[in-house]
Design an enzyme around this catalytic site. Structure first.
Site, PDB file in Angstrom:
ATOM      1  CG  ASN B 397      -2.011   1.035   1.132  1.00 10.32           C
ATOM      2  OD1 ASN B 397      -1.882   2.002   0.397  1.00 10.32           O
ATOM      3  ND2 ASN B 397      -3.065   0.854   1.881  1.00 10.32           N
ATOM      4  CG  ASP B 398       1.694   2.993   3.683  1.00 11.89           C
ATOM      5  OD1 ASP B 398       0.635   3.557   3.351  1.00 11.89           O
ATOM      6  OD2 ASP B 398       1.872   2.471   4.781  1.00 11.89           O
ATOM      7  CB  VAL B 399       5.960   0.514  -1.028  1.00 12.08           C
ATOM      8  CG1 VAL B 399       6.550   0.316   0.353  1.00 12.08           C
ATOM      9  CG2 VAL B 399       5.148  -0.691  -1.439  1.00 12.08           C
ATOM     10  CB  ALA B 438       1.972   5.108   6.712  1.00 13.83           C
TER      11      ALA B 438
END
Lengths: 101, 471
Positions: B397-399, B438
């Site tokens: 997700n965040d990456v 995050a």
């Protein structure tokens, strides 16, 4: 201050040199190995177990506090060493398998 | 005693060589074993060869029953815990073991302080007291902090912060330093309460230090606490004039600090930014902005996804923590082989901090025997995205969040990401629309190129494989 430095100069030399060695040896680690390296370093600072053994071995048999705290210290110190090395080995085992392919 | 000195020297060398070998993939495993062998030698050397000077004579260590009892108990628990832990839970295991090391250092300080109270009047003990207090403070902070990090990675503890927490932290730290200086200078045996106040404050500081830091940053925090414990171990080296403790401790302290910085650099952030950055406090406010008016996400059915992938020339798989949680690495490799047999080129794009630890995905995919050359690092992968037909994101997700490039208000702004939008189609597999670790929304899911494939990664991959076989 100067007296203290000359009295402890051996130790101070070791500290300074080890700081540079520590930085130097892992300077080029690829990011893939960050986790296993952290885990391996974690196991190495388990060397604190030696202090725990000394504390335990010196405790007088009538000093319950020293015996109990020392015993706890030996257990948690061993956890750090043994657990640390075994977990690291398990992580790296998988890297090794990869090489065979 | 001289034989023990030799043991210690050899052990110190194995630590240095071990660390050196650990930073190269080809030698890492042997490096770990070498350091372990050195450690074993140092431990048994200490037990059988150590002697200390007291009342005019050299005495060997006693209490062998206690020592071996402790070592046996610790070894059994440690081995079982380390052997049984799942791949996904290894990071928190490291944190747990690190905390144990910190606790060990703090316990040693407590016993030695007790020794000073009962055997001296404190005259000329200032240097010794400072070392004892340092070991106590650093060890306790590391212990308490590691336990919180463990709880957070295990999902047992949520991020927690209150207004002015940084100020409170600084005040606690000042109190610890002030009390320590006072105790070291004005020592008297009846002041134990000050010693235990320092212990309590250090533990609280450890808790407050880690509580507000976002879960995605835990690897950095664990690495930092790791180097703290190294320094705490070195304090023990000062205390007993023990060179191997000093060497090992300082070595890890220095290497751990550098490793912490390297990890931050892999995320393109500074250490200060991680420790007092925006992940904790302002996170919720940021998360809300700009994500509500994105409209609905587009879903894709399994059979459509199967068709799109089997007729693609190149498929790039982006694994994330979701893959690790679902233990879907084997299913993933099966799908990859299946597509490969249909002439589709399949590769993996590995973000350096995908998952919960740097290298997490490499280890996971290696476990499933995915060939090394199929794993692309971020830079390589970003070069190949423009020629990729389908990107399959598995629980990452965040990456892959474009906000890291476009939204300066985002807490992950500046982190290099996998540029999946360069590809023709993006299929995202997630269990739900919940934000990543995050805690921020991901605009990628609302983009026109993106379609969502909800479900557990393992089940979805197996179903996809079945669909592709039937085409």
């Amino acid at each position: 201050m100067l007296e203290w430095i000359s009295a402890n100069q051996q130790i101070i030399y070791i500290v300074i040199l080890m700081i540079f060695v520590g930085i130097e040896v892992i300077g080029r680690v690829p990011s893939v190995l960050h986790t296993p390296l952290m885990s391996g370093a974690n196991a190495i600072h388990g060397v604190v177990i030696i202090g725990a053994i000394i504390v335990m071995g010196k405790a007088e048999s009538d000093n319950i506090l020293a015996l109990v705290l020392g015993f706890l210290a030996v257990i948690v110190g061993t956890l750090n060493v043994v657990g640390g090395f075994v977990v690291t080995d398990r992580m790296l085992e998988m890297f090794k398998k990869k090489k065979k392919n | 005693m001289s034989l023990l000195t030799l043991c210690y020297i050899i052990a110190s060398v194995t630590f240095i060589i071990g660390l050196k070998m650990l930073s190269n993939p080809a030698t890492a495993r042997n490096g770990n074993l070498i350091a372990a062998a050195g450690m074993t030698m140092a431990i048994f050397g200490t037990i059988f060869l150590y002697s200390y000077y007291e009342e005019g004579v050299d005495k060997p260590l006693g209490n062998y029953v206690w020592i071996f009892g402790g070592i046996i108990v610790g070894s059994i628990i440690g081995t079982l815990a380390a052997k049984r832990v799942k791949m996904t839970a290894m990071p928190q295991m490291v944190s747990m073991f690190n905390g144990m090391g910190g606790a060990c250092a703090a316990l040693i300080s407590m016993v030695e302080y007790d020794h000073i109270i009962h055997h001296t009047n404190g005259e000329g003990q200032t240097g010794l007291l400072i070392v004892i207090l340092l070991g106590l403070i650093i060890g306790s902070v590391s212990f308490a902090g590691s336990m919180i990090a463990w709880g957070k990675l295990d999902g047992k503890i949520k991020d927690f912060a209150f207004p002015g927490q940084h100020i409170v932290n600084i005040l606690i730290l000042l109190a610890i330093v002030g009390l320590s200086v006072y105790l070291a200078v004005n020592f008297s045996p009846d002041q134990s309460y000050i010693f235990y106040t320092i212990l309590a404050l250090s533990l609280i500081y450890g808790l407050f230090f880690v509580f507000p830091i976002g879960g995605a940053d835990m690897p950095v925090v664990i690495s930092l606490l790791n180097s703290f414990t190294g320094v705490a171990a070195a304090c023990g080296g000062f205390l007993y004039d023990n060179k191997v403790m000093l060497t090992g401790g300082i070595l890890v302290g220095a290497a751990g600090t550098l490793l912490t910085v390297l990890m931050c650099r892999a995320m393109n952030r500074s250490l200060t930014n991680v420790l007092i950055g925006s992940f904790g406090g302002g996170k919720k406010g940021v998360a809300g902005s700009g994500s509500k008016d994105q409209g609905a996400v587009k879903e894709i059915t399994l059979s459509d996804a199967a068709v799109v992938m089997s007729y693609a020339n190149k498929v790039m798989i982006v694994p994330g923590y979701g893959l690790a949680v679902a233990q879907a690495q084997h299913a993933c490799h099966e799908l990859e082989k299946l597509l490969d047999s249909k002439g589709v080129e399949v590769k993996y794009a590995i973000h350096p901090v995908a998952g919960r630890m740097p290298g997490h995905m490499n280890v996971l995919l290696a476990e499933a025997d995915v060939p090394y050359e199929k794993l692309l690092e971020m830079e390589q992968a970003n070069e190949e995205f423009p020629t990729t037909d389908v990107v399959l994101i598995l629980g990452a997700n965040d990456v892959v969040n474009p906000a890291a490039k476009s939204d300066p208000a985002s807490p992950i702004y500046g982190m290099p990401i996998l540029d999946v939008e360069q590809a023709k189609t993006v299929i995202v597999n997630k269990r739900s629309m919940k934000p990543g670790y995050a805690g921020i929304e991901n605009d990628l899911f609302f983009r026109p190129k993106t379609s969502m494939l909800f479900g557990d990664a393992k089940k979805v991959l197996q179903d996809l494989a079945t669909e592709i076989k039937s085409i």
